[in-house]
Design a protein around this motif. Sequence first.
Motif, short mmCIF file in Angstrom:
data_model
loop_
_atom_site.label_atom_id
_atom_site.label_comp_id
_atom_site.label_asym_id
_atom_site.label_seq_id
_atom_site.Cartn_x
_atom_site.Cartn_y
_atom_site.Cartn_z
N VAL A 176 0.87 -1.17 0.00
CA VAL A 176 0.00 0.00 0.00
C VAL A 176 0.90 1.22 0.00
CG1 VAL A 176 -1.68 1.34 1.30
CG2 VAL A 176 -1.91 -1.13 1.17
N GLY A 177 0.76 2.06 -0.99
CA GLY A 177 1.61 3.23 -1.09
C GLY A 177 0.85 4.52 -0.87
N TRP A 178 1.46 5.59 -1.29
CA TRP A 178 0.83 6.91 -1.24
C TRP A 178 -0.45 6.86 -2.06
CZ3 TRP A 178 4.15 11.80 -2.68
CH2 TRP A 178 3.40 12.97 -2.46
N VAL A 179 -0.34 6.37 -3.29
CA VAL A 179 -1.50 6.13 -4.15
C VAL A 179 -1.44 4.67 -4.60
CG1 VAL A 179 -2.74 6.81 -6.23
CG2 VAL A 179 -1.43 8.53 -4.95
N THR A 180 -2.52 3.95 -4.45
CA THR A 180 -2.57 2.53 -4.81
C THR A 180 -3.79 2.28 -5.69
OG1 THR A 180 -1.63 2.02 -2.64
CG2 THR A 180 -2.56 0.17 -3.88
N TYR A 181 -3.62 1.44 -6.70
CA TYR A 181 -4.73 1.04 -7.55
C TYR A 181 -4.91 -0.46 -7.46
CZ TYR A 181 -7.16 -0.43 -11.79
OH TYR A 181 -8.03 -1.03 -12.67
N LEU A 182 -6.16 -0.91 -7.37
CA LEU A 182 -6.48 -2.33 -7.37
C LEU A 182 -7.55 -2.59 -8.41
CD1 LEU A 182 -6.65 -2.85 -3.50
CD2 LEU A 182 -4.85 -3.70 -5.02
N PRO A 191 -14.53 -0.23 3.19
CA PRO A 191 -14.34 1.12 3.75
C PRO A 191 -12.99 1.22 4.45
CG PRO A 191 -16.53 0.29 4.26
CD PRO A 191 -15.76 -0.87 3.68
N LEU A 192 -12.34 2.37 4.31
CA LEU A 192 -11.01 2.57 4.87
C LEU A 192 -11.02 3.75 5.83
CD1 LEU A 192 -8.88 2.12 1.63
CD2 LEU A 192 -9.37 0.41 3.37
N PRO A 193 -10.17 3.72 6.87
CA PRO A 193 -10.15 4.80 7.86
C PRO A 193 -9.53 6.07 7.28
CG PRO A 193 -8.40 3.23 8.31
CD PRO A 193 -9.22 2.63 7.21
N ALA A 194 -10.04 7.22 7.74
CA ALA A 194 -9.47 8.51 7.35
C ALA A 194 -8.02 8.58 7.82
CB ALA A 194 -10.30 9.64 7.95
N PRO A 195 -7.16 9.31 7.07
CA PRO A 195 -7.47 10.20 5.94
C PRO A 195 -7.51 9.53 4.58
CG PRO A 195 -5.15 10.38 6.47
CD PRO A 195 -5.73 9.41 7.46
N ALA A 196 -7.45 8.19 4.53
CA ALA A 196 -7.48 7.49 3.25
C ALA A 196 -8.80 7.77 2.53
CB ALA A 196 -7.31 5.99 3.46
N ARG A 197 -8.72 7.91 1.21
CA ARG A 197 -9.94 8.11 0.44
C ARG A 197 -9.89 7.22 -0.80
NH1 ARG A 197 -8.94 11.57 -3.89
NH2 ARG A 197 -7.05 12.86 -3.71
N LEU A 207 -8.97 3.38 -6.91
CA LEU A 207 -7.76 4.13 -6.56
C LEU A 207 -7.85 4.51 -5.08
CD1 LEU A 207 -5.46 5.14 -8.51
CD2 LEU A 207 -6.56 7.36 -8.40
N LEU A 208 -6.79 4.24 -4.32
CA LEU A 208 -6.74 4.57 -2.90
C LEU A 208 -5.67 5.63 -2.66
CD1 LEU A 208 -6.42 0.88 -1.60
CD2 LEU A 208 -8.50 2.04 -2.36
N VAL A 209 -6.03 6.72 -2.04
CA VAL A 209 -5.07 7.77 -1.69
C VAL A 209 -4.91 7.72 -0.18
CG1 VAL A 209 -4.53 10.22 -1.77
CG2 VAL A 209 -5.78 9.16 -3.66
N LEU A 210 -3.71 7.37 0.28
CA LEU A 210 -3.50 7.13 1.71
C LEU A 210 -3.47 8.42 2.52
CD1 LEU A 210 -3.04 4.69 3.58
CD2 LEU A 210 -0.59 5.08 3.34
N THR A 211 -2.87 9.47 1.96
CA THR A 211 -2.76 10.74 2.67
C THR A 211 -2.67 11.87 1.66
OG1 THR A 211 -1.37 12.04 4.19
CG2 THR A 211 -0.26 10.42 2.82
N PRO A 212 -3.22 13.05 1.97
CA PRO A 212 -3.12 14.17 1.03
C PRO A 212 -1.75 14.82 1.00
CG PRO A 212 -4.31 14.84 3.01
CD PRO A 212 -4.09 13.36 3.12
N GLU A 213 -0.91 14.57 2.01
CA GLU A 213 0.43 15.15 2.05
C GLU A 213 1.45 14.15 1.53
OE1 GLU A 213 0.62 15.96 6.19
OE2 GLU A 213 1.06 13.90 6.76
N ARG A 214 2.69 14.63 1.34
CA ARG A 214 3.72 13.73 0.83
C ARG A 214 3.98 12.60 1.80
NH1 ARG A 214 9.58 15.55 -1.57
NH2 ARG A 214 8.18 16.95 -2.74
N LEU A 215 3.86 11.37 1.32
CA LEU A 215 4.06 10.18 2.13
C LEU A 215 5.55 9.91 2.30
CD1 LEU A 215 2.23 7.76 3.30
CD2 LEU A 215 3.13 6.49 1.33
N THR A 216 6.00 9.73 3.55
CA THR A 216 7.40 9.46 3.81
C THR A 216 7.56 8.32 4.81
OG1 THR A 216 7.59 11.00 5.69
CG2 THR A 216 7.95 11.92 3.48
N ALA A 217 8.67 7.62 4.68
CA ALA A 217 8.97 6.53 5.60
C ALA A 217 9.37 7.03 6.97
CB ALA A 217 10.09 5.67 5.02
N SER A 218 9.77 8.31 7.05
CA SER A 218 10.21 8.88 8.33
C SER A 218 9.06 9.36 9.20
CB SER A 218 11.17 10.05 8.07
OG SER A 218 10.54 11.05 7.29
N ASN A 219 7.83 9.32 8.68
CA ASN A 219 6.66 9.75 9.43
C ASN A 219 5.96 8.52 10.00
OD1 ASN A 219 4.05 10.59 10.24
ND2 ASN A 219 4.13 12.33 8.82
#
Length: 245
Positions: A176-182, A191-197, A207-219
């Motif tokens: 599962v990435g920043w943006v994922t397609y299945l 249904p997925l928990p916020a902030p995923a849409r 299309l799944l968008v995990l977060t509106p901000e830049r996804l990083t491994a350090s967060n």
Amino acid sequence: MSDKPDPETYYAGAYWGPRKESAEECARRTAHFLTLLAPADPSLAQWYKPARRLKDARKHPLMPPDLPTLTECFRRGVNRERGGPVFEDLGLSFWFGTGEGADLRITCGDYAGSSPNHCVLDLPDRGSNADRVLTTPVLTHVVRSMAVAWEPDWAVAMSRDYRETFAEPRRGGTFVGWVTYLSRRRGVVPPLPAPARIELVEDRGTLLVLTPERLTASNPAHVESGQRVRELLDRAGLMQPVIPK
């Protein structure tokens, strides 16, 4: 010498299982993808045939897409032993770039089932191009374009560092990435928990968008969110590998 760590490097990739396709069919899908991709950002709108020097590459643009040229590039990318026969079932491969930090690697028409067919876009990681491209709207556009043009089983956009945060990565379609397609062939996304849409991609998949901000491994919040969403998708039977073990 700077102590500043290197930036995370980002990519988008689409992956699908065995599918026999000719050089002409691979070229048609590539042309469709490049046409859909171009409006995403100016840095993704100009592509060139491979060359040792950028000034030489720019003598051979691939945009607007030219089907005969792309077809010939795929034909030259056939798998074969030196001086030996062609391995038709291993498909056709083609690599090319923009000369400005983005590269495309495509393997299409593989029906042997030993490894996934794929279209992988290495994204710029520094400078103004990266600042514009590494955003949710642009990467959503990129992954959506991949879904429409390639009809993959699975596609994703994320950083390589983020990919390594998964405890048991499996090849070919379980991240599962920043943006994922299945693909809808895999089933219904729960249904997925916020902030995923969730967004639909025509009648092809989700299309799944995990977060509106830049996804990083350090967060840590990003890592936790990705793991939680992956677990939900895994329970729904959506995260099986593209190539079954």
